[in-house]
Design a protein around this motif. Structure first.
Motif, short mmCIF file in Angstrom:
data_model
loop_
_atom_site.label_atom_id
_atom_site.label_comp_id
_atom_site.label_asym_id
_atom_site.label_seq_id
_atom_site.Cartn_x
_atom_site.Cartn_y
_atom_site.Cartn_z
N GLN A 126 0.70 -0.80 0.21
CA GLN A 126 -0.21 -0.09 0.05
C GLN A 126 0.63 1.40 -0.03
OE1 GLN A 126 -2.97 -0.33 3.08
NE2 GLN A 126 -4.07 1.18 2.16
N THR A 130 1.74 4.25 -2.76
CA THR A 130 1.14 5.79 -3.25
C THR A 130 1.62 6.34 -3.87
OG1 THR A 130 0.67 5.40 -0.47
CG2 THR A 130 1.75 7.43 -1.47
N GLN A 155 -5.89 7.77 -2.18
CA GLN A 155 -6.39 6.65 -1.77
C GLN A 155 -7.23 7.45 -0.32
OE1 GLN A 155 -1.90 6.91 -1.81
NE2 GLN A 155 -2.40 7.09 0.55
N SER A 158 -7.37 5.16 2.70
CA SER A 158 -5.50 4.40 3.13
C SER A 158 -5.72 5.18 4.89
CB SER A 158 -4.69 5.97 2.69
OG SER A 158 -3.56 5.37 3.21
N TYR A 173 0.56 7.09 8.74
CA TYR A 173 1.34 7.13 7.92
C TYR A 173 2.53 6.46 7.46
CZ TYR A 173 2.68 9.13 3.15
OH TYR A 173 3.09 9.55 1.55
#
Length: 219
Positions: A126, A130, A155, A158, A173
């Protein structure tokens, strides 16, 4: 003599009454003074993501200073900082109270689940998927250096996006990055193990070839 005895009893009674009065709590005594109130900064956001104000009904701080006395407990003002912290009029530092500031201790959380190797691999993918971009906000001056990051529209589901769908969750993140590093390290560890096994097999094969050559030469 009887009169003297009565006088003695009266004296003893008076002494006892006096001592009893001395032992009684004085209801008129002043109670403990209320705790002094002072200005303290609040915790702010768990992850500082930039100032999100102003907030309706909350004035900006002016001359309030940490530790300075204040009048009304519970009063607040906006520090207008990147962590969205406030100044609070309180009797003690709210950051030192139990659970006062966001913490990562297990006792403050529910439904704890540690990522499996497969989930870490998925998180790494994932992160690798990005799309990074540079941009400026519409209110940024042209002279401002371009910002770097991802666009939420690319996204929206996310873990790096907050629940409101409008802001980046920097904690999420960062955790995606940690998961990617852990997955990469696990893969490298497997490759190193395989490499060492291959090297050992090659060395054994080389030793066998050398032995065979030596045996052939001695005939």
């Amino acid at each position: 003599m009887r009169q003297g005895f009565q006088t003695s009893l009266a004296t003893i009674g008076l002494i006892g009454l006096t001592m009893g009065c001395g032992d009684k709590e004085d209801d008129s005594a002043p109670s403990s003074p209320p705790a002094a109130t002072a200005w303290y900064p609040s915790c702010g956001d768990p992850v500082c993501e930039g100032y999100a104000g102003p907030t309706d009904g909350l004035d900006a701080c002016t001359d309030q200073e940490v530790g300075a006395s204040c009048d009304v407990e519970g009063d607040q003002c906006d520090l207008q900082d990147d962590c969205n912290a406030r100044m609070v009029c309180a009797t003690e530092d709210p950051r030192s109270a139990p659970g006062g500031c966001p913490v990562s201790r297990a006792k403050y959380k529910n439904s704890i689940h540690y990522l499996s190797p497969g989930e870490r691999n998925a998180a790494r993918q994932q992160l690798l998927d990005t799309r990074l971009a540079t941009w400026r906000y519409r209110w940024d001056p042209p002279s401002r250096r371009a910002r770097l990051g991802f666009i939420i529209d690319d996204q929206p589901s996310s873990p790096a996006v907050q629940a409101d769908g409008q802001h980046v969750d920097l904690y999420g993140y960062t955790s995606l990055t940690v998961a990617a590093v852990q997955a990469q390290e696990a893969e490298l560890r497997t490759l190193r193990t395989e490499l060492h096994a291959t090297q050992a097999a090659l060395e054994a094969l080389q030793a066998e070839v050398a032995r065979m050559k030596s045996a052939s030469a001695s005939r």
